[in-house]
Design a protein around this motif. Structure first.
Motif, PDB file in Angstrom:
ATOM      1  N   MET A   9       0.679  -1.397  -0.145  1.00 32.47           N
ATOM      2  CA  MET A   9       0.245  -0.193  -0.023  1.00 32.47           C
ATOM      3  C   MET A   9       0.575   1.460   0.295  1.00 32.47           C
ATOM      4  O   MET A   9       1.791   1.516   0.945  1.00 32.47           O
ATOM      5  N   ASP A  10       0.282   1.921  -0.658  1.00 37.50           N
ATOM      6  CA  ASP A  10       1.627   3.480  -0.643  1.00 37.50           C
ATOM      7  C   ASP A  10       0.650   4.397   0.630  1.00 37.50           C
ATOM      8  O   ASP A  10      -0.353   3.872   0.901  1.00 37.50           O
ATOM      9  N   LYS A  11       1.037   5.807   0.460  1.00 39.61           N
ATOM     10  CA  LYS A  11       0.342   6.330   1.488  1.00 39.61           C
ATOM     11  C   LYS A  11      -0.974   6.764   1.292  1.00 39.61           C
ATOM     12  O   LYS A  11      -1.650   7.135   1.995  1.00 39.61           O
ATOM     13  N   GLN A  12      -1.162   7.134  -0.213  1.00 46.28           N
ATOM     14  CA  GLN A  12      -2.607   7.530  -0.460  1.00 46.28           C
ATOM     15  C   GLN A  12      -3.316   6.287   0.124  1.00 46.28           C
ATOM     16  O   GLN A  12      -4.876   6.801   0.255  1.00 46.28           O
ATOM     17  N   GLN A  13      -2.917   5.544  -0.229  1.00 45.38           N
ATOM     18  CA  GLN A  13      -4.322   4.225   0.282  1.00 45.38           C
ATOM     19  C   GLN A  13      -4.149   4.209   1.885  1.00 45.38           C
ATOM     20  O   GLN A  13      -5.348   4.083   2.396  1.00 45.38           O
ATOM     21  N   VAL A  14      -3.510   4.163   2.359  1.00 46.85           N
ATOM     22  CA  VAL A  14      -3.012   4.311   3.280  1.00 46.85           C
ATOM     23  C   VAL A  14      -4.308   5.570   4.362  1.00 46.85           C
ATOM     24  O   VAL A  14      -4.951   5.019   5.463  1.00 46.85           O
TER      25      VAL A  14
ATOM     26  N   THR B 230      -9.723  -1.206  -1.529  1.00 39.95           N
ATOM     27  CA  THR B 230      -8.621  -1.039  -2.428  1.00 39.95           C
ATOM     28  C   THR B 230      -7.647  -2.638  -1.964  1.00 39.95           C
ATOM     29  O   THR B 230      -8.012  -3.043  -1.040  1.00 39.95           O
ATOM     30  N   GLU B 231      -7.601  -2.883  -3.110  1.00 42.95           N
ATOM     31  CA  GLU B 231      -6.409  -4.498  -3.173  1.00 42.95           C
ATOM     32  C   GLU B 231      -5.265  -4.282  -1.090  1.00 42.95           C
ATOM     33  O   GLU B 231      -5.050  -3.525  -1.556  1.00 42.95           O
ATOM     34  N   GLY B 232      -5.312  -4.723  -1.103  1.00 48.35           N
ATOM     35  CA  GLY B 232      -4.989  -5.724   0.760  1.00 48.35           C
ATOM     36  C   GLY B 232      -5.068  -4.969   1.906  1.00 48.35           C
ATOM     37  O   GLY B 232      -5.536  -5.929   2.642  1.00 48.35           O
ATOM     38  N   THR B 233      -6.486  -4.555   1.490  1.00 48.07           N
ATOM     39  CA  THR B 233      -7.174  -3.846   2.712  1.00 48.07           C
ATOM     40  C   THR B 233      -7.597  -4.809   3.535  1.00 48.07           C
ATOM     41  O   THR B 233      -7.597  -5.210   4.850  1.00 48.07           O
ATOM     42  N   PRO B 234      -8.476  -5.523   2.359  1.00 47.20           N
ATOM     43  CA  PRO B 234      -9.234  -6.883   4.159  1.00 47.20           C
ATOM     44  C   PRO B 234      -9.177  -7.327   4.793  1.00 47.20           C
ATOM     45  O   PRO B 234      -8.847  -7.602   5.576  1.00 47.20           O
TER      46      PRO B 234
ATOM     47  N   ILE C 243      -5.537  -7.066   6.113  1.00 46.88           N
ATOM     48  CA  ILE C 243      -4.871  -6.329   6.944  1.00 46.88           C
ATOM     49  C   ILE C 243      -6.341  -5.192   7.900  1.00 46.88           C
ATOM     50  O   ILE C 243      -5.615  -5.546   9.213  1.00 46.88           O
ATOM     51  N   ALA C 244      -7.422  -5.382   7.424  1.00 44.10           N
ATOM     52  CA  ALA C 244      -8.567  -4.906   8.174  1.00 44.10           C
ATOM     53  C   ALA C 244      -8.738  -6.556   9.525  1.00 44.10           C
ATOM     54  O   ALA C 244      -8.833  -6.185  10.589  1.00 44.10           O
ATOM     55  N   THR C 245      -8.670  -7.679   8.383  1.00 44.74           N
ATOM     56  CA  THR C 245      -8.876  -8.624   9.433  1.00 44.74           C
ATOM     57  C   THR C 245      -7.696  -8.908  10.790  1.00 44.74           C
ATOM     58  O   THR C 245      -7.830  -9.050  11.242  1.00 44.74           O
ATOM     59  N   ALA C 246      -6.468  -8.062  10.471  1.00 45.37           N
ATOM     60  CA  ALA C 246      -5.055  -8.201  11.017  1.00 45.37           C
ATOM     61  C   ALA C 246      -6.119  -7.438  12.063  1.00 45.37           C
ATOM     62  O   ALA C 246      -5.743  -7.969  13.414  1.00 45.37           O
ATOM     63  N   CYS C 247      -6.196  -6.057  11.792  1.00 47.92           N
ATOM     64  CA  CYS C 247      -6.025  -4.878  12.607  1.00 47.92           C
ATOM     65  C   CYS C 247      -7.339  -5.486  13.758  1.00 47.92           C
ATOM     66  O   CYS C 247      -7.386  -4.895  14.666  1.00 47.92           O
ATOM     67  N   PHE C 248      -8.613  -6.417  13.051  1.00 47.58           N
ATOM     68  CA  PHE C 248      -9.647  -6.946  14.044  1.00 47.58           C
ATOM     69  C   PHE C 248      -9.187  -7.679  14.884  1.00 47.58           C
ATOM     70  O   PHE C 248      -9.003  -7.650  15.936  1.00 47.58           O
ATOM     71  N   PHE C 249      -7.750  -8.943  14.920  1.00 48.17           N
ATOM     72  CA  PHE C 249      -7.362  -9.749  15.620  1.00 48.17           C
ATOM     73  C   PHE C 249      -6.558  -8.927  16.633  1.00 48.17           C
ATOM     74  O   PHE C 249      -6.426  -9.354  17.843  1.00 48.17           O
ATOM     75  N   VAL C 250      -5.422  -7.995  15.684  1.00 43.53           N
ATOM     76  CA  VAL C 250      -4.892  -7.432  16.831  1.00 43.53           C
ATOM     77  C   VAL C 250      -5.909  -6.410  17.829  1.00 43.53           C
ATOM     78  O   VAL C 250      -5.357  -7.241  19.414  1.00 43.53           O
ATOM     79  N   GLY C 251      -6.970  -6.138  17.708  1.00 43.91           N
ATOM     80  CA  GLY C 251      -7.919  -5.329  19.149  1.00 43.91           C
ATOM     81  C   GLY C 251      -8.526  -6.405  20.109  1.00 43.91           C
ATOM     82  O   GLY C 251      -8.579  -6.521  20.865  1.00 43.91           O
TER      83      GLY C 251
ATOM     84  N   TYR D  76       4.710  -3.090   8.518  1.00 40.50           N
ATOM     85  CA  TYR D  76       4.985  -3.804   7.347  1.00 40.50           C
ATOM     86  C   TYR D  76       4.319  -3.223   6.436  1.00 40.50           C
ATOM     87  O   TYR D  76       4.729  -3.087   5.569  1.00 40.50           O
ATOM     88  N   LYS D  77       2.716  -4.229   6.309  1.00 48.77           N
ATOM     89  CA  LYS D  77       2.431  -4.153   5.410  1.00 48.77           C
ATOM     90  C   LYS D  77       1.577  -2.615   4.430  1.00 48.77           C
ATOM     91  O   LYS D  77       1.352  -2.033   3.689  1.00 48.77           O
ATOM     92  N   MET D  78       1.567  -1.619   5.739  1.00 51.92           N
ATOM     93  CA  MET D  78       1.138  -0.357   5.668  1.00 51.92           C
ATOM     94  C   MET D  78       2.520   0.734   5.272  1.00 51.92           C
ATOM     95  O   MET D  78       2.201   1.598   5.134  1.00 51.92           O
ATOM     96  N   GLY D  79       4.323   0.119   5.436  1.00 53.75           N
ATOM     97  CA  GLY D  79       4.888   0.610   5.013  1.00 53.75           C
ATOM     98  C   GLY D  79       5.290   1.086   6.004  1.00 53.75           C
ATOM     99  O   GLY D  79       6.530   2.376   5.742  1.00 53.75           O
ATOM    100  N   VAL D  80       5.059   1.451   7.043  1.00 54.41           N
ATOM    101  CA  VAL D  80       5.563   1.782   8.608  1.00 54.41           C
ATOM    102  C   VAL D  80       6.910   1.324   9.250  1.00 54.41           C
ATOM    103  O   VAL D  80       7.447   2.515   8.416  1.00 54.41           O
ATOM    104  N   MET D  81       7.550   0.292   7.743  1.00 56.73           N
ATOM    105  CA  MET D  81       9.052  -0.275   8.777  1.00 56.73           C
ATOM    106  C   MET D  81       9.538   0.074   7.723  1.00 56.73           C
ATOM    107  O   MET D  81      10.655  -0.144   7.417  1.00 56.73           O
ATOM    108  N   ASN D  82       9.524   0.492   6.263  1.00 55.53           N
ATOM    109  CA  ASN D  82      10.023   0.662   5.310  1.00 55.53           C
ATOM    110  C   ASN D  82      10.276   1.824   4.228  1.00 55.53           C
ATOM    111  O   ASN D  82      10.681   2.573   3.577  1.00 55.53           O
TER     112      ASN D  82
END
Length: 126
Positions: free
Chosen positions: A1-6, A62-66, A68-76, A110-116
């Motif tokens: 994901m790029d910064k606009q999508q994030v 957008t592509e890749g968001t579902p 990441i959203a599922t992972a955010c659900f499980f993080v919560g 990592y997927k959102m690009g914070v670590m890159n």
């Protein structure tokens, strides 16, 4: 994901994190005798899921968001479980939920690009 999508998908990710926390709190309120009953986690869970559904209807993901959203659900969900087990030690150890939440959080970052992060221009000049 790029910064606009994030930036565009931040609301979806925060709502999915909130739905995970409220879902686990609802489950704890309804099933655990260690947690006092309250209607507020149930209401918050219903509202978070409703807002998440309305956001999905308003604009498609957008592509890749579902994923990441599922992972955010499980993080919560796992994060609240670790917090609850730390507050009430009789429920058991919080090590496994904490490790799962941290691993998922690192994967999301990592997927959102914070670590890159790219190197600063001063470091490249040297």
């Amino acid at each position: 994901m790029d910064k606009q999508q994030v930036k565009a998908e931040r609301k979806t990710l925060v709502l999915s994190l909130l739905a995970g926390v409220c879902g686990n709190a609802t489950l704890a309120v309804l099933t655990s005798s260690s947690v006092a009953f309250s209607i507020f986690p149930v209401l918050a869970f219903v509202l978070a899921v409703y807002c998440l559904y309305q956001e999905y209807l308003r604009k498609p993901m957008t592509e890749g968001t579902p994923a990441i959203a599922t992972a955010c659900f499980f993080v919560g969900a796992f994060g609240y479980s670790a917090f609850l087990r730390a507050a009430v030690p009789e429920m058991g150890s919080n090590f496994l939920p904490l490790m799962i939440a941290l691993a998922l959080l690192f994967w999301v970052s990592y997927k959102m690009g914070v670590m890159n992060k790219k190197a600063k221009p001063e470091a490249e000049a040297k």
